[in-house]
Design an enzyme around this catalytic site. Structure first.
Site, PDB file in Angstrom:
ATOM      1  N   SER A   1       9.550  -1.389 -19.133  1.00  0.00           N
ATOM      2  CA  SER A   1       8.808   0.066 -19.711  1.00  0.00           C
ATOM      3  C   SER A   1       9.476   0.566 -20.948  1.00  0.00           C
ATOM      4  O   SER A   1      10.780  -0.008 -21.256  1.00  0.00           O
ATOM      5  CB  SER A   1       9.358   1.176 -18.670  1.00  0.00           C
ATOM      6  OG  SER A   1       9.138   2.420 -19.097  1.00  0.00           O
TER       7      SER A   1
ATOM      8  N   LYS B   1      14.985  -0.792 -14.691  1.00  0.00           N
ATOM      9  CA  LYS B   1      14.264  -1.711 -15.558  1.00  0.00           C
ATOM     10  C   LYS B   1      15.270  -2.470 -16.648  1.00  0.00           C
ATOM     11  O   LYS B   1      14.911  -3.461 -16.761  1.00  0.00           O
ATOM     12  CB  LYS B   1      13.048  -0.519 -16.444  1.00  0.00           C
ATOM     13  CG  LYS B   1      12.204  -0.040 -15.566  1.00  0.00           C
ATOM     14  CD  LYS B   1      11.027  -1.093 -14.968  1.00  0.00           C
ATOM     15  CE  LYS B   1       9.936  -0.457 -14.350  1.00  0.00           C
ATOM     16  NZ  LYS B   1       9.064  -1.286 -13.357  1.00  0.00           N
TER      17      LYS B   1
ATOM     18  N   TYR C   1      15.339   5.158 -12.269  1.00  0.00           N
ATOM     19  CA  TYR C   1      14.300   4.515 -12.768  1.00  0.00           C
ATOM     20  C   TYR C   1      14.270   3.436 -13.801  1.00  0.00           C
ATOM     21  O   TYR C   1      14.132   2.395 -14.057  1.00  0.00           O
ATOM     22  CB  TYR C   1      13.007   5.368 -12.890  1.00  0.00           C
ATOM     23  CG  TYR C   1      11.898   4.592 -13.492  1.00  0.00           C
ATOM     24  CD1 TYR C   1      10.924   3.546 -12.347  1.00  0.00           C
ATOM     25  CD2 TYR C   1      11.347   4.817 -14.699  1.00  0.00           C
ATOM     26  CE1 TYR C   1       9.736   2.986 -13.112  1.00  0.00           C
ATOM     27  CE2 TYR C   1      10.424   4.100 -14.993  1.00  0.00           C
ATOM     28  CZ  TYR C   1       9.530   3.211 -14.573  1.00  0.00           C
ATOM     29  OH  TYR C   1       8.477   2.442 -14.966  1.00  0.00           O
TER      30      TYR C   1
ATOM     31  N   LEU D   1       0.820  -1.298  -0.041  1.00  0.00           N
ATOM     32  CA  LEU D   1       0.020   0.072   0.181  1.00  0.00           C
ATOM     33  C   LEU D   1       0.872   1.218  -0.067  1.00  0.00           C
ATOM     34  O   LEU D   1       0.210   2.415   0.469  1.00  0.00           O
ATOM     35  CB  LEU D   1      -0.954  -0.107   1.097  1.00  0.00           C
ATOM     36  CG  LEU D   1      -1.936  -0.943   1.353  1.00  0.00           C
ATOM     37  CD1 LEU D   1      -2.834  -1.052   2.477  1.00  0.00           C
ATOM     38  CD2 LEU D   1      -2.756  -1.101  -0.005  1.00  0.00           C
TER      39      LEU D   1
HETATM   40  N1  LIG Z   1       2.235   3.859 -15.097  1.00  0.00           N
HETATM   41  C1  LIG Z   1       3.249   4.019 -15.950  1.00  0.00           C
HETATM   42  O1  LIG Z   1       3.131   4.963 -16.675  1.00  0.00           O
HETATM   43  C2  LIG Z   1       4.168   2.787 -15.939  1.00  0.00           C
HETATM   44  C3  LIG Z   1       4.717   2.671 -17.318  1.00  0.00           C
HETATM   45  C4  LIG Z   1       5.701   1.753 -17.376  1.00  0.00           C
HETATM   46  C5  LIG Z   1       6.159   0.926 -16.526  1.00  0.00           C
HETATM   47  N2  LIG Z   1       5.386   1.086 -15.319  1.00  0.00           N
HETATM   48  C6  LIG Z   1       5.940  -0.061 -14.248  1.00  0.00           C
HETATM   49  O2  LIG Z   1       4.675  -0.772 -13.927  1.00  0.00           O
HETATM   50  C7  LIG Z   1       4.354  -1.162 -12.891  1.00  0.00           C
HETATM   51  C8  LIG Z   1       3.057  -0.818 -11.966  1.00  0.00           C
HETATM   52  O3  LIG Z   1       3.058   0.459 -12.203  1.00  0.00           O
HETATM   53  P1  LIG Z   1       1.637   1.274 -11.866  1.00  0.00           P
HETATM   54  O4  LIG Z   1       1.567   2.554 -12.589  1.00  0.00           O
HETATM   55  O5  LIG Z   1       0.371   0.178 -11.468  1.00  0.00           O
HETATM   56  O6  LIG Z   1       2.065   1.912 -10.396  1.00  0.00           O
HETATM   57  P2  LIG Z   1       1.504   1.915  -9.211  1.00  0.00           P
HETATM   58  O7  LIG Z   1       2.391   2.706  -7.957  1.00  0.00           O
HETATM   59  O8  LIG Z   1       0.118   2.346  -9.111  1.00  0.00           O
HETATM   60  O9  LIG Z   1       1.562   0.503  -8.558  1.00  0.00           O
HETATM   61  C9  LIG Z   1       2.532  -0.166  -8.022  1.00  0.00           C
HETATM   62  C10 LIG Z   1       1.889  -1.084  -6.631  1.00  0.00           C
HETATM   63  O10 LIG Z   1       3.142  -1.728  -5.983  1.00  0.00           O
HETATM   64  C11 LIG Z   1       2.882  -1.435  -4.782  1.00  0.00           C
HETATM   65  N3  LIG Z   1       4.345  -1.477  -4.176  1.00  0.00           N
HETATM   66  C12 LIG Z   1       5.516  -0.996  -4.514  1.00  0.00           C
HETATM   67  N4  LIG Z   1       6.423  -1.359  -3.843  1.00  0.00           N
HETATM   68  C13 LIG Z   1       5.914  -2.499  -3.290  1.00  0.00           C
HETATM   69  C14 LIG Z   1       6.587  -3.631  -2.339  1.00  0.00           C
HETATM   70  N5  LIG Z   1       8.037  -3.287  -2.182  1.00  0.00           N
HETATM   71  N6  LIG Z   1       6.122  -4.403  -1.743  1.00  0.00           N
HETATM   72  C15 LIG Z   1       4.646  -4.608  -2.384  1.00  0.00           C
HETATM   73  N7  LIG Z   1       3.742  -3.595  -2.888  1.00  0.00           N
HETATM   74  C16 LIG Z   1       4.547  -2.705  -3.398  1.00  0.00           C
HETATM   75  C17 LIG Z   1       2.226  -0.107  -4.478  1.00  0.00           C
HETATM   76  O11 LIG Z   1       1.708   0.313  -3.138  1.00  0.00           O
HETATM   77  C18 LIG Z   1       1.285  -0.147  -5.718  1.00  0.00           C
HETATM   78  O12 LIG Z   1      -0.225  -0.665  -5.409  1.00  0.00           O
HETATM   79  C19 LIG Z   1       5.678  -0.465 -11.870  1.00  0.00           C
HETATM   80  O13 LIG Z   1       6.641  -1.572 -11.924  1.00  0.00           O
HETATM   81  C20 LIG Z   1       6.040   0.624 -12.893  1.00  0.00           C
HETATM   82  O14 LIG Z   1       7.570   0.876 -12.891  1.00  0.00           O
HETATM   83  C21 LIG Z   1       4.452   1.830 -15.159  1.00  0.00           C
END
Ligand SMILES: NC(=O)c1ccc[n+]([C@@H]2O[C@H](COP(=O)([O-])OP(=O)(O)OC[C@H]3O[C@@H](n4cnc5c(N)ncnc54)[C@H](O)[C@@H]3O)[C@@H](O)[C@H]2O)c1
Length: 339
Positions: free
Chosen positions: A125, A154, A150, A35
């Site tokens: 990403s 990745k 970041y 969370l």
């Molecule tokens: N949203 C974007 O634009 C985007 C683009 C490329 C890659 N990504 C990657 O996709 C993944 C998900 O992205 P998102 O947009 O849903 O992000 P988000 O922050 O909404 O979701 C990530 C979730 O992981 C949880 N979290 C973080 N660290 C944690 C840990 N150590 N243990 C347990 N839970 C943990 C957070 O509470 C959150 O619910 C990430 O790895 C992000 O780098 C996202």
């Protein structure tokens, strides 16, 4: 019996939409989330949409003991979303980023090796293509220079996954390279909930529309593009979620490492998106131009032939759907906050 899939970070933006797609495709979803960037009430929203409440573990994806306990319950595959995602925060706090983004993965793979779970889909990403590669970006291009921790986290993760599949040929690892995930579930119940001021375009546009922010900053109008603003590949989060279901099906049947782009395959400029939001929702967005942001490249969009061919996946939603669903979610969130 339905196959059990663990989603680390499954209450976040992309994880929650993927949970919906997986449940609707007949999978049994288990979520682990600390969370740090999400809210527990997303679980209720998932139940409202799917009529199923996924099993939830509150905890950290670096906790190997907890991972082993969950994986032992016949988990067939993991989708690893947990991690931090802000380019700008990663420049300010690199150790926090490397710790979370790399240690989660290492502990997870260790736990998977110990429990015999061999199928992993990872949130990579488009940033791994770096600043040199020219769009359309294709998976067989070399990874380029990343300008921030970041992006490097990745790239490192993808290298680790390749090493794992070499050391264990039965392991299946798919790195899904997301372009720009935007939009929200059409129900308006789940979407992107930024902590603090968002760095991403779409939540900022909808925040200006709802009056949360006064003005949208558009960073740079002197790029070598059709209207001077950056061009990006915006993909509806529900399309992205469906891509994960296809990737899981593929991972369960194949071994080895694959990197696969998930984007729309089209580039839209920032100004085009603002105009599309205005016309779809009949709202004027107050905007101004600011200096370019360091590290932003002019044009980034995907070649999506590999996803078409090996996953049989392609986007279903267009830019108007994205604008409508983003605004719908913003309005619902606004109502929630006033209750
Ligand atoms: N949203 C974007 O634009 C985007 C683009 C490329 C890659 N990504 C990657 O996709 C993944 C998900 O992205 P998102 O947009 O849903 O992000 P988000 O922050 O909404 O979701 C990530 C979730 O992981 C949880 N979290 C973080 N660290 C944690 C840990 N150590 N243990 C347990 N839970 C943990 C957070 O509470 C959150 O619910 C990430 O790895 C992000 O780098 C996202």
């Amino acid at each position: 019996m339905s196959k059990k899939i663990l989603l680390t970070g499954g209450l976040g933006y992309i994880g929650s939409h993927t949970a919906v797609s997986l449940i609707e495709s007949g999978y049994d979803v288990v979520i682990l989330d600390n969370l740090s960037n999400s809210r527990k009430d997303v679980l209720e929203k998932l139940k409202k949409i799917t009529k199923v409440m996924p099993k939830f573990y509150f905890g950290d994806a670096r906790d190997e003991g907890l991972l082993i306990e969950i994986l032992k319950q016949n988990v067939e595959a993991v989708i690893h979303f947990a991690g931090y995602k802000s380019v700008y925060d990663s420049i300010k706090s690199p150790i926090e980023y490397y710790d979370n983004n790399l240690n989660c993965l290492i502990r997870l793979i260790d736990a998977m090796n110990k429990t015999g779970c061999r199928n992993l889909v990872f949130s990579s990403s488009a940033t791994v293509y770096g600043i040199e590669n020219i769009s359309p970006l294709i998976e067989n291009m070399n990874m380029g220079t990343c300008t921030n921790p970041y992006g490097r986290s990745k790239q490192m993760t993808e290298e680790i996954l390749k090493d794992i599949t070499v050391s264990n040929p039965e392991f299946s690892a798919i790195a899904l390279r997301y372009f720009n995930p935007v939009g929200a579930h059409p129900s308006g119940l789940i979407g992107e909930i930024p902590r603090g001021v968002p760095n991403n375009l779409m939540p900022y546009i909808s925040g200006v529309a709802s009056g949360k922010y006064e003005v949208l900053n558009i960073y740079g109008n002197d790029y070598d593009t059709r209207d001077g603003t950056c061009i990006r590949d915006f993909i509806h989060v529900c399309d992205l979620a469906d891509g994960h279901v296809k990737a899981i099906e593929y991972a369960l049947k194949n071994n080895g490492f694959d990197a696969i782009n998930l984007g729309s395959g089209n580039g839209y400029s920032v100004l085009e998106i603002v105009k599309a939001f205005e016309s779809t929702n009949n709202i004027k967005i107050n905007k101004k131009f600011s200096e370019r942001r360091a590290g932003d490249i002019a044009i980034s969009y995907a070649d999506i032939k590999k996803a078409n061919q090996i996953l049989n996946w392609g986007p279903r939603y267009g830019i108007e759907d994205i604008c409508r669903d983003t605004w719908n979610f913003e309005k619902m969130m606004f109502q929630d906050e006033r209750v």
